[in-house]
Each structure stands twice: as C-alpha cells, then as structure tokens.
Design a protein around this motif. Structure first.
Motif, PDB file in Angstrom:
ATOM      1  N   PHE A 103      33.314   1.154   0.232  1.00  0.00           N
ATOM      2  CA  PHE A 103      33.096   2.553  -0.096  1.00  0.00           C
ATOM      3  C   PHE A 103      31.781   2.695  -0.859  1.00  0.00           C
ATOM      4  N   ARG A 104      31.093   3.789  -0.627  1.00  0.00           N
ATOM      5  CA  ARG A 104      29.835   4.048  -1.307  1.00  0.00           C
ATOM      6  C   ARG A 104      30.101   4.692  -2.659  1.00  0.00           C
ATOM      7  N   ARG A 105      29.377   4.234  -3.651  1.00  0.00           N
ATOM      8  CA  ARG A 105      29.601   4.685  -5.021  1.00  0.00           C
ATOM      9  C   ARG A 105      28.670   5.843  -5.378  1.00  0.00           C
ATOM     10  N   LYS A 106      29.167   6.717  -6.207  1.00  0.00           N
ATOM     11  CA  LYS A 106      28.371   7.855  -6.660  1.00  0.00           C
ATOM     12  C   LYS A 106      27.224   7.403  -7.550  1.00  0.00           C
ATOM     13  N   ASP A 107      27.435   6.349  -8.336  1.00  0.00           N
ATOM     14  CA  ASP A 107      26.399   5.872  -9.247  1.00  0.00           C
ATOM     15  C   ASP A 107      25.557   4.752  -8.647  1.00  0.00           C
ATOM     16  N   GLY A 108      25.718   4.492  -7.339  1.00  0.00           N
ATOM     17  CA  GLY A 108      24.909   3.480  -6.673  1.00  0.00           C
ATOM     18  C   GLY A 108      23.697   4.100  -5.995  1.00  0.00           C
ATOM     19  N   GLU A 109      23.045   3.336  -5.162  1.00  0.00           N
ATOM     20  CA  GLU A 109      21.895   3.852  -4.427  1.00  0.00           C
ATOM     21  C   GLU A 109      22.354   4.875  -3.396  1.00  0.00           C
ATOM     22  N   GLN A 110      21.628   5.977  -3.316  1.00  0.00           N
ATOM     23  CA  GLN A 110      21.972   7.063  -2.407  1.00  0.00           C
ATOM     24  C   GLN A 110      20.942   7.136  -1.280  1.00  0.00           C
ATOM     25  N   THR A 158      18.913   3.243  -8.053  1.00  0.00           N
ATOM     26  CA  THR A 158      19.644   3.339  -9.316  1.00  0.00           C
ATOM     27  C   THR A 158      18.719   3.571 -10.504  1.00  0.00           C
ATOM     28  N   ALA A 159      17.411   3.354 -10.311  1.00  0.00           N
ATOM     29  CA  ALA A 159      16.440   3.617 -11.373  1.00  0.00           C
ATOM     30  C   ALA A 159      15.960   5.060 -11.356  1.00  0.00           C
ATOM     31  N   GLY A 160      16.513   5.881 -10.445  1.00  0.00           N
ATOM     32  CA  GLY A 160      16.171   7.288 -10.390  1.00  0.00           C
ATOM     33  C   GLY A 160      14.927   7.612  -9.595  1.00  0.00           C
ATOM     34  N   ARG A 161      14.401   6.661  -8.827  1.00  0.00           N
ATOM     35  CA  ARG A 161      13.187   6.880  -8.049  1.00  0.00           C
ATOM     36  C   ARG A 161      13.540   7.332  -6.634  1.00  0.00           C
ATOM     37  N   PHE A 162      12.744   8.258  -6.107  1.00  0.00           N
ATOM     38  CA  PHE A 162      12.949   8.763  -4.752  1.00  0.00           C
ATOM     39  C   PHE A 162      11.941   8.104  -3.813  1.00  0.00           C
ATOM     40  N   HIS A 163      12.430   7.671  -2.650  1.00  0.00           N
ATOM     41  CA  HIS A 163      11.571   7.093  -1.624  1.00  0.00           C
ATOM     42  C   HIS A 163      11.925   7.697  -0.272  1.00  0.00           C
ATOM     43  N   VAL A 164      10.930   7.734   0.602  1.00  0.00           N
ATOM     44  CA  VAL A 164      11.169   8.149   1.978  1.00  0.00           C
ATOM     45  C   VAL A 164      10.617   7.062   2.890  1.00  0.00           C
ATOM     46  N   SER A 165      11.429   6.656   3.848  1.00  0.00           N
ATOM     47  CA  SER A 165      11.038   5.638   4.821  1.00  0.00           C
ATOM     48  C   SER A 165      10.906   6.309   6.179  1.00  0.00           C
ATOM     49  N   MET A 166       9.703   6.256   6.745  1.00  0.00           N
ATOM     50  CA  MET A 166       9.407   6.933   8.006  1.00  0.00           C
ATOM     51  C   MET A 166       9.287   5.886   9.109  1.00  0.00           C
ATOM     52  N   LEU A 167      10.233   5.919  10.048  1.00  0.00           N
ATOM     53  CA  LEU A 167      10.264   4.964  11.150  1.00  0.00           C
ATOM     54  C   LEU A 167       9.427   5.501  12.300  1.00  0.00           C
ATOM     55  N   CYS A 168       8.458   4.679  12.742  1.00  0.00           N
ATOM     56  CA  CYS A 168       7.502   5.121  13.761  1.00  0.00           C
ATOM     57  C   CYS A 168       7.497   4.186  14.962  1.00  0.00           C
ATOM     58  N   LEU A 235      20.444   3.382 -17.005  1.00  0.00           N
ATOM     59  CA  LEU A 235      19.160   3.638 -16.344  1.00  0.00           C
ATOM     60  C   LEU A 235      18.115   2.626 -16.774  1.00  0.00           C
ATOM     61  N   LYS A 236      18.118   2.228 -18.033  1.00  0.00           N
ATOM     62  CA  LYS A 236      17.167   1.228 -18.526  1.00  0.00           C
ATOM     63  C   LYS A 236      17.403  -0.122 -17.852  1.00  0.00           C
ATOM     64  N   VAL A 237      18.670  -0.487 -17.687  1.00  0.00           N
ATOM     65  CA  VAL A 237      18.991  -1.746 -16.993  1.00  0.00           C
ATOM     66  C   VAL A 237      18.525  -1.686 -15.544  1.00  0.00           C
ATOM     67  N   ALA A 238      18.768  -0.562 -14.889  1.00  0.00           N
ATOM     68  CA  ALA A 238      18.370  -0.410 -13.488  1.00  0.00           C
ATOM     69  C   ALA A 238      16.858  -0.487 -13.326  1.00  0.00           C
ATOM     70  N   ARG A 239      16.120   0.029 -14.278  1.00  0.00           N
ATOM     71  CA  ARG A 239      14.660  -0.010 -14.191  1.00  0.00           C
ATOM     72  C   ARG A 239      14.126  -1.440 -14.289  1.00  0.00           C
ATOM     73  N   VAL A 240      14.759  -2.256 -15.108  1.00  0.00           N
ATOM     74  CA  VAL A 240      14.336  -3.662 -15.192  1.00  0.00           C
ATOM     75  C   VAL A 240      14.607  -4.372 -13.867  1.00  0.00           C
ATOM     76  N   HIS A 241      15.785  -4.126 -13.299  1.00  0.00           N
ATOM     77  CA  HIS A 241      16.105  -4.724 -11.993  1.00  0.00           C
ATOM     78  C   HIS A 241      15.124  -4.248 -10.917  1.00  0.00           C
TER      79      HIS A 241
END
Length: 377
Positions: A103-110, A158-168, A235-241
């Motif tokens: 199951f996907r977690r709410k506090d995991g990577e989205q 989990t560090a709160g950063r947004f990314h977009v992956s564009m498949l070409c 969030l601090k732990v996630a940023r180190v990871h």
C-alpha cells in the motif's frame, strides 16, 4: 537508435498548483490502495482473480457514489494510470521479479503520471491538466528539439521537493570508436580500480552523513506522534537522505559516462550483491557503494553509444591469478593487499592485478563471441 529517454527536472509550484497536485496525489494513491485491497480480498476470500479491466470498471462506479465524488475534482488520467501501475506491480509479482505490491503511504513519496491528453507541451513550457499556468521548471538541460514527449510524471519526495520526469522518444547515435579498453574491479575502500592502475575513491555519501543522521533520528524519536515538531524533524531526516542519494547518483553518472566515453570495451566482474549484503560487517558499505546501479548505468549507456560491456563470472579467480604469467595461487586472504608471484617474481597490487585479469577475461569472452550477462548484480 531510437530510445525512450526521461528528462527529470525540479520545479517550484505556485500555492494553487501545490493544492491541485496534493489532491491529485491523494486521488491516485486512494485508487491504487483501494483496488489493491479489492484484488487482495477477492483472491483470499473468494479465490477470484481481478484484473485491470475489473478495477477500471470499479473505479468508474466508485466515482458515481456521493461519498467518492471528490475523485472527479482532479484529472482522471493520473487516477487511471495508478490502476495501470497496480497491474504492472502484480505482473512483476507473478513473474517473480518483485514482491507482493504494498500500500502507498500518505507520508511517503508521492507521484502522478500524465499522458499526452492531460498535459500541454509547446517545446518551452509544460502545463498540466486542471492548471491555468505552466510549471516553473528549472531547466538544467535542454530537451532535444522535435522530441515527442509521451508522458510526464510529477513527483514529490519525502524532502518536500517537486520533480517532473518527461519521457521522450529520442534518437542516439553511436560514439566514435575508441582503441581504449578497461577492466574494472569494484571495491569498498576504493569504489573502482581500473586496469590502467587508476584507483577511484568511494564517495561514501552515507558514511559522511551517518553521525548527523543518527542525531536527527534520535531527535525525531523523541517527538510526539502527529505533532508539528515531529513533521519538522522528519523533514530534516528526509533532507539528509535526499542529499546523500543525490550525491551518490551524481557520482555514478559522471563515472559511468566517463568510462563509456573513453573506452570501447569495458569488462567488469559480476557480483551477487544480495548475498554479499548478508555479511553484517559489510552490508552498510555495500549498500552505500550502489554497485548494482553503477552496472545498470554502464549497461544502458553501452547499448546507446555502441560500446561493449562484458561481465565476468563471479567465480573467476581475478585476485589470485598473476596477470603476467597466469599462475594462480591457492589462497588469497582479504588482508593481503600486495603479493609476489612465485612463478615469475612479479609484484602485484591486489586490486590492480584483479582489474587486469578482468580485462583479459573480458577480451577473451568478447573474442570468442560468448554472451555473458553482467546484470546478475
């Protein structure tokens, strides 16, 4: 050569876009988890198999119910794609390539995947469905002109950063031939030792941040569950990871690209990483080295650019064999870092000698046209 290539960028959503993405992530996660439970219960309770088409019909019916009308507030494409990902997860499980889906977690990577009908790409800007403004993307590199973008995957780590992956759909051409050849011996103290005598230091990203990470994790453990302070500490732990993973990925890409650019033939020893990680004394360092990812990158880059990558059997005595005369000693303890051949008197550095033997074995395999799969890592 036509390939599928993904370009990944970081972007900074507006407050309005962040709300839309949060809803989209939640709907896609709910659809995935709900249908995973549906398929699991159908099998264990009634011995009934439920596939993608049944879950798609169930999702359509679910959207018509008043209590689940909120599923219609976001684009239907990412929600539907979540069911396709679930089907792929089950296919990998039945093919014994992966474990049973979790199951996907709410506090995991989205993440949410958009197909061509759910985004607009004009070559300069990307606008997702339900959004009025294009994403503020940090273009770290250019997407080739004329490349057709087929899917866009938006993710929040989990560090709160947004990314977009564009498949070409992209085209790559083989690089100019090179006369250089290299053998690689992987290690822990030194990440890679080349047959040329070069020793490449291990980045040890996790080891460098281990004390800081342990301190932050102790602080996290003391915070009350559900509190704002716990979210901040997490969030601090996630940023180190995240910083550790980024530095490791950057090192591996730079090294693999350099080796592909400089050499026509690359020979590398195949290792059973899963078995090696059972050693409690070495497991952390082996995971930090990420040998499997390094070989994966070498494999696809060699295919792209017309290079030859040869994997050598893990039982090949590369360390115990003299690279000058071929004499093989019976034993070679790990604490022996240099040794003298009893037959020819050559003095060998253990790791450099092993890399030279790996190269010689790789050239022999390549010359005889044998196929050795390096991806047993």
């Amino acid at each position: 050569m036509e390939i599928k290539r993904a370009y990944r960028f970081r972007f900074y959503p507006t407050p309005e876009q962040e709300v839309i993405l949060a809803r989209t992530f939640g709907c896609a996660r709910f659809a995935y988890n709900h249908m995973l439970r549906l398929r699991t219960d159908a099998w264990y309770q009634r011995q009934e198999r439920v596939g993608y088409h049944e879950t798609s019909a169930a999702l359509t019916a679910l959207k018509k119910t008043p209590e689940h009308a909120w599923l219609n507030e976001v684009s239907s494409v990412p929600v539907q794609q979540a069911l396709r990902h679930l089907q792929t997860a089950f296919a990998n499980f039945f093919a014994k390539r992966a474990k049973y889906p979790n199951f996907r977690r709410k506090d995991g990577e989205q993440s949410a995947e958009y197909t061509t009908s759910a985004f607009k790409w004009d070559g300069n800007s990307l606008t997702l469905a339900k959004m009025k403004e294009p994403l503020a993307i940090r273009w770290s590199r250019a997407i080739p002109k004329g490349a057709k973008v087929t899917t866009c995957t938006v993710s929040k780590d989990t560090a709160g950063r947004f990314h977009v992956s564009m498949l070409c759909d992209d085209v790559v051409s083989a690089k100019q031939g090179s006369a250089s050849q290299v053998g690689i011996d992987l290690g822990l103290t030194r990440f890679a030792i080349l047959s040329t005598g070069e020793k490449i230091a291990a980045p040890n990203g996790f080891r460098k941040n281990e004390k800081k990470l342990a301190k932050l994790q102790r602080r996290l453990a003391k915070k009350q569950i559900g509190s704002a302070n716990r979210r901040k500490a997490k969030l601090k732990v996630a940023r180190v990871h995240a910083r550790t993973a980024d530095s490791r990925r950057d090192f591996l890409h730079k090294l693999s690209t350099r080796l592909i650019n400089e050499n026509q033939v690359i020979a590398i020893e195949s290792l059973s990483v899963k078995n090696m990680q059972k050693n409690r004394s070495l497991a952390k360092s082996i995971s930090d080295a990420s040998w499997s990812e390094f070989v994966r990158q070498l494999t696809y880059k060699a295919q792209w650019y017309g290079r030859t990558l040869v994997g050598i059997d893990r039982w090949y005595p590369s360390s115990k064999r003299c690279s000058d005369c071929g004499h093989t000693v019976s034993k070679m303890p790990l604490n022996v870092r240099s040794w003298t051949c009893q037959e020819c008197g050559s003095i060998h550095d253990r790791d450099v000698n092993a890399a030279r033997n790996v190269l010689a074995a790789g050239l022999a395999v390549s010359a005889h046209g044998e196929s050795v799969n390096p991806m047993s890592l």
